[in-house]
Design a protein around this motif. Structure first.
Motif, short mmCIF file in Angstrom:
data_model
loop_
_atom_site.label_atom_id
_atom_site.label_comp_id
_atom_site.label_asym_id
_atom_site.label_seq_id
_atom_site.Cartn_x
_atom_site.Cartn_y
_atom_site.Cartn_z
N ASP A 17 0.84 -1.21 0.00
CA ASP A 17 0.00 0.00 0.00
C ASP A 17 0.87 1.26 0.00
OD1 ASP A 17 -2.08 -1.72 0.37
OD2 ASP A 17 -2.79 -0.84 2.23
N VAL A 18 1.84 1.26 0.90
CA VAL A 18 2.72 2.43 1.05
C VAL A 18 3.52 2.64 -0.23
CG1 VAL A 18 4.69 3.37 2.33
CG2 VAL A 18 2.82 2.24 3.56
N LEU A 19 4.06 1.57 -0.79
CA LEU A 19 4.85 1.67 -2.02
C LEU A 19 4.02 2.22 -3.17
CD1 LEU A 19 7.48 1.12 -3.58
CD2 LEU A 19 6.56 -1.17 -4.06
N LEU A 20 2.81 1.73 -3.34
CA LEU A 20 1.95 2.20 -4.44
C LEU A 20 1.55 3.67 -4.25
CD1 LEU A 20 -0.31 -0.93 -5.04
CD2 LEU A 20 1.55 -0.07 -6.47
N LEU A 21 1.26 4.06 -3.03
CA LEU A 21 0.93 5.46 -2.77
C LEU A 21 2.13 6.36 -3.05
CD1 LEU A 21 -1.26 7.42 -1.81
CD2 LEU A 21 -0.41 7.09 0.52
N TRP A 22 3.31 5.93 -2.63
CA TRP A 22 4.53 6.70 -2.88
C TRP A 22 4.77 6.85 -4.39
CZ3 TRP A 22 9.28 5.14 -5.02
CH2 TRP A 22 10.30 6.09 -4.93
N LEU A 23 4.59 5.76 -5.15
CA LEU A 23 4.76 5.83 -6.60
C LEU A 23 3.75 6.78 -7.24
CD1 LEU A 23 5.51 2.10 -7.51
CD2 LEU A 23 7.07 4.05 -7.67
N ALA A 24 2.52 6.77 -6.76
CA ALA A 24 1.50 7.67 -7.30
C ALA A 24 1.89 9.14 -7.05
CB ALA A 24 0.14 7.37 -6.67
N PHE A 25 2.40 9.44 -5.88
CA PHE A 25 2.84 10.80 -5.60
C PHE A 25 4.04 11.19 -6.45
CE2 PHE A 25 0.54 10.71 -1.40
CZ PHE A 25 -0.30 11.76 -1.70
N ARG A 26 4.94 10.25 -6.72
CA ARG A 26 6.09 10.54 -7.59
C ARG A 26 5.63 10.88 -9.01
NH1 ARG A 26 11.68 10.27 -6.28
NH2 ARG A 26 11.78 9.88 -8.49
N VAL A 27 4.69 10.10 -9.52
CA VAL A 27 4.16 10.37 -10.87
C VAL A 27 3.47 11.72 -10.91
CG1 VAL A 27 2.42 9.61 -12.56
CG2 VAL A 27 3.96 7.94 -11.52
N ASN A 28 2.70 12.04 -9.88
CA ASN A 28 2.01 13.33 -9.80
C ASN A 28 3.01 14.48 -9.73
OD1 ASN A 28 0.02 15.28 -9.48
ND2 ASN A 28 -0.06 14.99 -7.27
N ALA A 29 4.07 14.33 -8.94
CA ALA A 29 5.08 15.39 -8.82
C ALA A 29 5.80 15.59 -10.15
CB ALA A 29 6.07 15.04 -7.72
N ARG A 30 6.06 14.53 -10.87
CA ARG A 30 6.73 14.65 -12.17
C ARG A 30 5.83 15.38 -13.16
NH1 ARG A 30 9.81 10.42 -15.99
NH2 ARG A 30 11.61 11.42 -15.12
N ALA A 31 4.55 15.03 -13.19
CA ALA A 31 3.61 15.68 -14.11
C ALA A 31 3.44 17.16 -13.77
CB ALA A 31 2.26 14.98 -14.08
#
Length: 171
Positions: free
Chosen positions: A63-77
């Motif tokens: 859960d934590v890993l997937l949420l962290w990845l989602a925030f990384r994608v959002n920050a990049r966009a």
């Protein structure tokens, strides 16, 4: 948004706007939320482990890993932006994507038209067009922000066209 000052060069700036996508959380907010999620997941995983349901623990980490990845994608966009600048000489639309690649489109302001397409499912789309070329701007803005942007740019174009305006190019 608009700027009436000069740039220090010979060219006057009638309009200068930098459009950024909206971010719901800043860096500090993301860190705080991740801290809360990690703490809750550790409590849940610890409780599950204590009652013998140890297979739950890896899923809490997932859960934590997937949420962290989602925030990384959002920050990049969120790194992308568009700059719309109207000077004496031209109107430029500079688009910079999340990988810092630039795309520049130039229009002569004399024939430029600002149009809002109300048929879009996401609200009015702002399109700049001249001589068969067109470019959409501010697609990531809210409908209200797009309408305000189009109105401000249209006002700046009217100010640019007021005498004494730069001459229209031949052709």
């Amino acid at each position: 948004m608009p700027s009436d000052g000069s740039t220090g060069g010979a060219s006057r700036v009638f309009f200068d706007a930098i459009l950024h996508p909206h971010r719901s959380l800043g860096r500090g907010g993301v860190r705080a939320l991740m801290g809360v999620v990690i703490t809750l997941n550790l409590l849940i995983a610890g409780g599950a482990w204590a009652i013998g349901a140890w297979p739950v623990a890896p899923f809490c980490g997932l859960d934590v890993l997937l949420l962290w990845l989602a925030f990384r994608v959002n920050a990049r966009a969120a790194r992308r932006y568009e700059q719309v600048r109207l000077t004496d000489a031209d109107l430029t639309v500079r688009r910079v994507d999340e990988r810092a690649r630039e795309r520049l489109t130039r229009f002569h302001p004399y024939w430029l038209r600002v149009r809002q397409d109300d048929q879009s499912a996401h609200g009015p789309q702002v399109t700049l067009s001249s001589h068969g070329r067109s470019v959409g701007v501010g697609s990531f803005l809210s409908p209200e922000e797009r309408a305000a942007f189009a109105l401000a740019l249209d006002d700046a174009l009217r100010a640019w066209r007021r005498p004494p305006c730069p001459p229209a190019p031949a052709g």
